[in-house]
Scaffold this motif. Sequence first.
Motif, PDB file in Angstrom:
ATOM      1  N   UNK A 214       0.812  -1.222   0.000  1.00 21.20           N
ATOM      2  CA  UNK A 214       0.000   0.000   0.000  1.00 21.20           C
ATOM      3  C   UNK A 214       0.846   1.274   0.000  1.00 21.20           C
ATOM      4  N   UNK A 215       2.094   1.152   0.429  1.00 21.73           N
ATOM      5  CA  UNK A 215       2.954   2.330   0.556  1.00 21.73           C
ATOM      6  C   UNK A 215       4.117   2.241  -0.397  1.00 21.73           C
ATOM      7  N   UNK A 216       3.916   2.721  -1.615  1.00 24.62           N
ATOM      8  CA  UNK A 216       4.988   2.565  -2.601  1.00 24.62           C
ATOM      9  C   UNK A 216       5.118   3.789  -3.490  1.00 24.62           C
ATOM     10  N   UNK A 217       6.346   4.051  -3.869  1.00 26.60           N
ATOM     11  CA  UNK A 217       6.618   5.132  -4.812  1.00 26.60           C
ATOM     12  C   UNK A 217       7.289   4.526  -6.036  1.00 26.60           C
ATOM     13  N   UNK A 218       6.718   4.773  -7.205  1.00 27.56           N
ATOM     14  CA  UNK A 218       7.356   4.315  -8.438  1.00 27.56           C
ATOM     15  C   UNK A 218       7.718   5.551  -9.246  1.00 27.56           C
TER      16      UNK A 218
ATOM     17  N   UNK B 267       2.678   8.124  -6.397  1.00 26.04           N
ATOM     18  CA  UNK B 267       2.871   8.018  -4.953  1.00 26.04           C
ATOM     19  C   UNK B 267       1.673   7.293  -4.366  1.00 26.04           C
ATOM     20  N   UNK B 268       1.884   6.042  -4.006  1.00 25.48           N
ATOM     21  CA  UNK B 268       0.791   5.271  -3.423  1.00 25.48           C
ATOM     22  C   UNK B 268       0.918   5.274  -1.894  1.00 25.48           C
ATOM     23  N   UNK B 269      -0.185   5.514  -1.216  1.00 28.61           N
ATOM     24  CA  UNK B 269      -0.115   5.630   0.236  1.00 28.61           C
ATOM     25  C   UNK B 269       0.555   6.941   0.624  1.00 28.61           C
ATOM     26  N   UNK B 270       1.123   6.959   1.849  1.00 31.44           N
ATOM     27  CA  UNK B 270       1.697   8.218   2.349  1.00 31.44           C
ATOM     28  C   UNK B 270       3.206   8.186   2.549  1.00 31.44           C
TER      29      UNK B 270
ATOM     30  N   UNK C 237      -0.406  11.897  -1.945  1.00 32.80           N
ATOM     31  CA  UNK C 237      -0.914  10.616  -1.461  1.00 32.80           C
ATOM     32  C   UNK C 237      -1.867  10.057  -2.513  1.00 32.80           C
ATOM     33  N   UNK C 238      -1.592   8.870  -2.994  1.00 35.00           N
ATOM     34  CA  UNK C 238      -2.407   8.227  -4.034  1.00 35.00           C
ATOM     35  C   UNK C 238      -2.605   9.118  -5.259  1.00 35.00           C
TER      36      UNK C 238
END
Length: 362
Positions: free
Chosen positions: A216-220, A228-231, A258-259
């Motif tokens: 849930x918490x990932x940056x690609x 930016x997924x999650x925080x 966030x998201x």
Amino acid sequence: MEIEDVLKQKMKELMQTNSIVRHLTVYSLQFAVYCLLFTSLLHASEVSRSRIIMGTLVQIRTVNESMTEKELSSAVDKAFEVMEEIDRLMSNYKEDSDVRRVNRLKKNERMRLTPQTFDVIQRAKEFGKLTSGAFDITVEPLLGLWGFYSGGVSRLPDHDEIKKALELVGYDKIVLDKEKETIGFTKEGVRIDLGGIAKGYAVDKAIEVLKNYGIRNALVKAGGDIFANGRGNASSGWRIGVQHPRKENNLLATLELENKAVATSGDYERYFIVDNKRYSHIIDPRTGLPKSNIPASVTVIARDSTTADTLATAIFVLGPEKGIKLIEFMTGVEGMIVSDMGGRLVIDKSKGFDKYVKLERE
Ligand code: AMP
Ligand code: MG
């Protein structure tokens, strides 16, 4: 190791005490150490990896996940693999890619595409319509003419050459058959380039993979395209820097997302200078000329990376005035357009952009 030292010390002390108490205490201390080791294994849980894909640095970061490092690593590897597959299909530099094969099609010939390539081309056509042709994947002959596939030109193309290449440009010359998933061109010599959309699409697909693994918490990040997924580690979102278009290694602003997806297109990415004039890799499909300075960079925030990537490229062509209008017209989209007016930076922003700005510089 600190824990071991404490354990040894305790054992020493216990040797002098009653044996039952000694055994119980030793066991409970050992149990505590195993618990500690076990939880640290469960929450290892930060992974940061990079690879070169699509000729750019791709980074994937995950934080605060309740998974072992091994599980996280295999999810991240899978995400990279999906991006590499998109590169294999959509690259203009790989002889057997879908795109290179499409570009060898004769007039009225049809070719069946891999579903992903079909999906991207279909979306590219939709963005072509939405941006009144500012985004147009048939700019390939112009990119070739301006030397962007061969690392530069020995002389600038002349008016007639540009006019001739322009005759091959127009997304309406692409014919897609949704049922058969085929592509064809209505004119001989039409060719496509997915450089303005494929990175964003690949980022979206990587995020999809990570989500399927429960992350849930990932940056690609693929060059200027980020999701930016999650925080992340912060309470209010991942911190993302926006590159200063004229000062290398300097940031213009820091965003908190966030998201959300963010994409920046800049005339500092790929360009050449002739007689003090900058020619960037983003071409106006209406004039056939490379754009630069106005704008020097365009940053778009959107709900997905494909949209952010495509709009950033399109708004680069449209310029600040029409660009801001397009952003305001779209829901869930914000943007910032930076223009270089003879060395002075002028910044235009959509109404809601500042709510994502954590820090402004310059
Ligand atoms: P980006 O880095 O996302 O801004 O995209 C720039 C890339 O998109 C260029 O390197 C070209 O491959 C491609 N491109 C250039 N001009 C256009 C255009 N007007 N519409 C669509 N793609 C373009
Ligand atoms: Mg783009």
